[in-house]
Design a protein around this motif. Structure first.
Motif, short mmCIF file in Angstrom:
data_model
loop_
_atom_site.label_atom_id
_atom_site.label_comp_id
_atom_site.label_asym_id
_atom_site.label_seq_id
_atom_site.Cartn_x
_atom_site.Cartn_y
_atom_site.Cartn_z
N UNK A 74 10.40 -43.16 20.38
CA UNK A 74 10.74 -43.27 18.96
C UNK A 74 9.82 -44.27 18.26
N UNK A 75 9.62 -45.42 18.88
CA UNK A 75 8.75 -46.45 18.30
C UNK A 75 7.32 -45.93 18.18
N UNK A 76 6.84 -45.24 19.21
CA UNK A 76 5.48 -44.70 19.20
C UNK A 76 5.31 -43.67 18.08
N UNK A 77 6.31 -42.82 17.90
CA UNK A 77 6.24 -41.81 16.84
C UNK A 77 6.21 -42.47 15.46
N UNK A 78 7.01 -43.49 15.25
CA UNK A 78 7.02 -44.19 13.97
C UNK A 78 5.67 -44.86 13.73
N UNK A 79 5.10 -45.48 14.75
CA UNK A 79 3.79 -46.12 14.62
C UNK A 79 2.71 -45.10 14.28
N UNK A 80 2.75 -43.93 14.91
CA UNK A 80 1.77 -42.89 14.62
C UNK A 80 1.89 -42.40 13.18
N UNK A 81 3.12 -42.25 12.71
CA UNK A 81 3.32 -41.82 11.32
C UNK A 81 2.84 -42.89 10.34
N UNK A 82 3.12 -44.16 10.64
CA UNK A 82 2.65 -45.24 9.78
C UNK A 82 1.13 -45.31 9.74
N UNK A 83 0.49 -45.14 10.89
CA UNK A 83 -0.97 -45.17 10.95
C UNK A 83 -1.57 -44.00 10.17
N UNK A 84 -0.98 -42.82 10.30
CA UNK A 84 -1.47 -41.66 9.55
C UNK A 84 -1.29 -41.88 8.05
N UNK A 85 -0.17 -42.46 7.66
CA UNK A 85 0.05 -42.75 6.24
C UNK A 85 -0.94 -43.78 5.73
N UNK A 86 -1.19 -44.82 6.53
CA UNK A 86 -2.14 -45.86 6.12
C UNK A 86 -3.55 -45.28 5.97
N UNK A 87 -3.95 -44.42 6.90
CA UNK A 87 -5.27 -43.80 6.81
C UNK A 87 -5.37 -42.90 5.58
N UNK A 88 -4.30 -42.17 5.30
CA UNK A 88 -4.30 -41.31 4.11
C UNK A 88 -4.42 -42.14 2.84
N UNK A 89 -3.67 -43.23 2.77
CA UNK A 89 -3.72 -44.08 1.58
C UNK A 89 -5.10 -44.70 1.43
N UNK A 90 -5.68 -45.18 2.52
CA UNK A 90 -7.02 -45.76 2.46
C UNK A 90 -8.06 -44.73 2.03
N UNK A 91 -7.92 -43.51 2.54
CA UNK A 91 -8.85 -42.45 2.17
C UNK A 91 -8.72 -42.12 0.69
N UNK A 92 -7.47 -41.99 0.24
CA UNK A 92 -7.24 -41.66 -1.18
C UNK A 92 -7.68 -42.80 -2.08
N UNK A 93 -7.38 -44.02 -1.71
CA UNK A 93 -7.77 -45.17 -2.53
C UNK A 93 -9.27 -45.42 -2.46
N UNK A 94 -9.87 -45.13 -1.31
CA UNK A 94 -11.31 -45.34 -1.15
C UNK A 94 -12.13 -44.45 -2.06
N UNK A 95 -11.70 -43.22 -2.26
CA UNK A 95 -12.43 -42.30 -3.12
C UNK A 95 -12.40 -42.77 -4.56
N UNK A 96 -11.26 -43.27 -5.01
CA UNK A 96 -11.14 -43.75 -6.38
C UNK A 96 -11.91 -45.04 -6.60
#
Length: 129
Positions: A74-96
């Motif tokens: 459960x902890x590993x799955x939450x960490x993977x989702x948080x990492x994917x969300x952080x990468x998505x946010x960085x990618x979206x914010x990086x383009x702008x």
């Protein structure tokens, strides 16, 4: 209401709550069986049959035998989702931010007189499109 005392209502609500919690726990265990990549297909089938044929004993034994690793998954799955969300946010914010940085650089060049207003407008239009 006279033929159904308050204590009976309390017991009914308690049993309903326990019944709902039982199904939640059963679904959680079945989900964990399929989510665990370290189990072979036969092991998954064995646990699933055990949990479904003898549900109370099967779930209790599963929680005793694999409860700790269940929490770790459960902890590993939450960490993977948080990492994917952080990468998505960085990618979206990086383009702008890169477009904003480029506009800032163009504006600085125009203010210094290195490029004309017309060149600035063309570069700005190209950058924003």
């Amino acid at each position: 209401m006279d033929d159904y005392p308050l204590l009976n209502l309390f017991w009914t609500m308690l049993w309903l709550f326990l019944w709902v919690m039982w199904f939640f726990l059963l679904f959680k265990v079945v989900t964990d069986i399929f989510r665990d990549h370290s189990l072979s297909g036969w092991a998954k089938a064995g646990w699933l049959v055990f949990v479904l044929v003898l549900p109370y004993v099967g779930v209790l034994v599963y929680l005793i035998a694999r409860g700790k690793s269940m929490g770790e998954r459960d902890v590993k799955q939450v960490q993977e989702h948080e990492e994917a969300l952080r990468q998505y946010i960085q990618k979206a914010a990086g383009a702008g931010s890169s477009s904003a940085e480029e506009l800032g650089k163009l504006s600085a060049l125009r203010d210094k007189g290195d490029i004309t207003q017309e060149e600035f407008q063309r570069a700005k239009t190209k950058l924003l499109n």
